[in-house]
Design an enzyme around this catalytic site. Structure first.
Site, PDB file in Angstrom:
ATOM      1  N   ASP A 129       1.003  -1.096  -0.193  1.00 38.79           N
ATOM      2  CA  ASP A 129       0.019   0.006  -0.026  1.00 38.79           C
ATOM      3  C   ASP A 129       0.847   1.036  -0.024  1.00 38.79           C
ATOM      4  O   ASP A 129       0.486   2.287   0.210  1.00 38.79           O
ATOM      5  CB  ASP A 129      -0.767  -0.118   1.370  1.00 38.79           C
ATOM      6  CG  ASP A 129      -2.126   0.730   1.169  1.00 38.79           C
ATOM      7  OD1 ASP A 129      -2.375   1.319   0.106  1.00 38.79           O
ATOM      8  OD2 ASP A 129      -2.948   0.481   2.064  1.00 38.79           O
ATOM      9  N   CYS A 149     -17.576 -16.264  -6.476  1.00 44.70           N
ATOM     10  CA  CYS A 149     -18.817 -15.659  -6.364  1.00 44.70           C
ATOM     11  C   CYS A 149     -20.254 -16.215  -6.450  1.00 44.70           C
ATOM     12  O   CYS A 149     -21.127 -16.195  -5.739  1.00 44.70           O
ATOM     13  CB  CYS A 149     -18.864 -14.211  -6.398  1.00 44.70           C
ATOM     14  SG  CYS A 149     -17.475 -13.201  -5.505  1.00 44.70           S
ATOM     15  N   CYS A 182     -24.104  -3.191   1.845  1.00 47.66           N
ATOM     16  CA  CYS A 182     -23.589  -2.309   1.954  1.00 47.66           C
ATOM     17  C   CYS A 182     -24.286  -0.939   2.171  1.00 47.66           C
ATOM     18  O   CYS A 182     -25.493  -0.566   1.643  1.00 47.66           O
ATOM     19  CB  CYS A 182     -22.848  -1.738   0.350  1.00 47.66           C
ATOM     20  SG  CYS A 182     -22.104   0.085   0.704  1.00 47.66           S
ATOM     21  N   CYS A 205     -17.997   5.074   0.030  1.00 48.68           N
ATOM     22  CA  CYS A 205     -17.803   4.181   0.865  1.00 48.68           C
ATOM     23  C   CYS A 205     -17.300   4.655   2.174  1.00 48.68           C
ATOM     24  O   CYS A 205     -16.536   5.749   2.355  1.00 48.68           O
ATOM     25  CB  CYS A 205     -16.367   3.201   0.123  1.00 48.68           C
ATOM     26  SG  CYS A 205     -15.672   2.040   1.242  1.00 48.68           S
TER      27      CYS A 205
END
Ligand code: B12
Ligand code: SF4
Ligand code: SF4
Length: 345
Positions: free
Chosen positions: A125, A180, A190, A206
């Site tokens: 990252d 999935c 969400c 988000c």
């Protein structure tokens, strides 16, 4: 170099405590066009650093001069602990430091016993790499509809790290299947409906972005949806059947939750001084939000979930030195007042 070298490097990496290890060659990234499209749609919001590194993200050889291969690792940060105001990944010591140190140790072992003179650079990252893409290419998992990389034995509660090297190594097979199926639990769960379709996240909606990356006011339309979360969000991972079944406890000593961080309550976080913030979050990923951002988030969480007792804490926050905190505290007070207003009879 040969497959034997890859196997020895992987054995060293496992010995250092990584949970998954794969090897891949560097080159043009398969999902670079999707990344470009994502940027063009404005889904990155204020994360300008993503745009700046876009050319390097197109081709992973550009990240570091001479780089041709990567050892890609995954490190479990635990999915079994209860959810709380601070997301699981941020409850322990800063993962950047832990994993970069360990990848540097891996590099010196490679130099000592496998390939003297090799040059390498660790990334976690910390550079312009499409890390999930690189990890899929190294065989570590598939892109879930929630965009996280999922491994069939570990779920998705893991960090990704890469050690880029200037030697050829025999690569692993990329992860080619998708598990999935017809499931859409993450998309439905969400709270802010942040997905622009399966596998595509509009980061500007988000909660992770809103509570960690966004420096300004949280859009009014999204505040109520944040619920009691203060830093990051795990909801689209918590509901994933692969995590329900396969997530593990944190076993690595360096990634154990720090009690003072993991047990933090919104009231405490709202009232922290700059000094108190630095003391509690030393070596923690939470420092990214800064004291001001965390107090802003704590005010929103109290507005959504706080009892009438927390109004005195919010009233104190109306005197905060930061206008951003004062505005969110006022919003929260109004929300609590509405919630606790006597009902009309
Ligand atoms: C920017 C960023 C964010 C942003 C945007 C996230 C996002 N989904 O784009 C925000 C702040 C919201 C965020 C949140 C989180 N992040 Co983050 N983040 C990053 C960062 C720095 C770049 C990601 C990026 O390039 N996004 C751009 C989009 C286009 O890429 P992407 O979502 O990764 O999607 C890829 C695939 O899904 C695929 N793809 C593209 N289109 C399509 C279409 C379909 C149909 C499919 C199936 C796939 C697919 O290609 C994309 C590019 O490779 C990476 C580190 C890095 N350098 O890669 C960490 C990283 C992705 N984050 C990580 C983590 C842990 C999180 C959080 C869980 C933290 C938290 N608890 O709050 C959440 C998860 C939210 C979520 N559902 O993604 C880990 C993920 C590990 C994993 N197992 O996947 C990473 C890899 C950091 C690390 N080194 O460990 N993050
Ligand atoms: S991390 Fe939370 S807000 Fe972000 S996409 Fe997942 S469920 Fe939605
Ligand atoms: S919840 Fe379902 S759709 Fe979402 S990532 Fe997990 S398996 Fe895939």
């Amino acid at each position: 170099m040969t497959g034997v070298a890859s196997a020895r490097i992987k054995a060293e990496a496992y010995a250092l405590g990584f949970d998954l290890v794969g090897v891949t060659t560097l080159g043009p990234m398969e999902t670079a066009p999707a990344f470009r499209e994502w940027l063009a749609k404005g889904h990155a919001g204020t994360m300008g650093y993503l745009e700046r590194g876009a050319d390097k993200r197109d081709d992973s050889r550009r990240v570091f001069d001479g780089a041709v291969s990567a050892v890609v690792v995954a490190m479990n940060y635990g999915g079994t602990q209860p959810s709380g105001p601070i997301a699981r990944y941020a409850r322990g010591r800063d993962y950047h430091d832990v994993i970069v140190d360990r990848l540097n140790e891996l590099l010196s072992r490679i130099r000592d016993v496998i390939a003297p003179g090799v040059n390498g650079k660790p990334y976690v990252d910390t550079g312009p790499i499409l890390e999930r893409d690189l990890a899929r290419r190294a065989g570590l998992g598939w892109f879930g509809k929630n965009t996280n990389l999922i491994n069939p034995d570990l779920g998705s509660f893991f960090f990704i790290g890469s050690l880029l090297l200037d030697v050829d190594l025999a690569p692993d097979e990329p992860f080619a299947t998708d598990h999935c199926g017809t499931c859409t639990r993450c998309l439905q769960a969400c709270p802010t409906q942040a997905f622009d379709g399966p596998g595509v996240l509009d980061a500007t909606k988000c909660i992770s972005y809103l509570t960690i990356e966004l420096r300004d006011a949280i859009p009014l339309a999204l505040r109520e949806r944040i619920g009691g979360l203060v830093f990051g969000c795990d909801i689209c991972q918590e509901v994933c059947p692969w995590n329900v079944k396969f997530s593990r406890d944190v076993t690595d000593a360096e990634l154990q939750p720090t009690p003072a961080v993991a047990s933090s309550t919104p009231v405490e976080l709202l009232g922290l001084s700059e000094e108190g913030f630095r003391a509690r979050f030393r070596h923690s990923p939470v420092t990214r939000a800064k004291r001001k951002g965390l107090a802003r988030n704590a005010a929103v969480a109290l507005g959504n979930t706080g009892s009438a007792d927390t109004m005195s804490d919010l009233q104190r926050a109306l005197q905060d030195a930061e206008p951003l905190v004062r505005e969110h505290a006022l919003w929260a007070l109004e929300r609590i007042a509405v919630r606790h207003a006597p009902e009309d009879r």
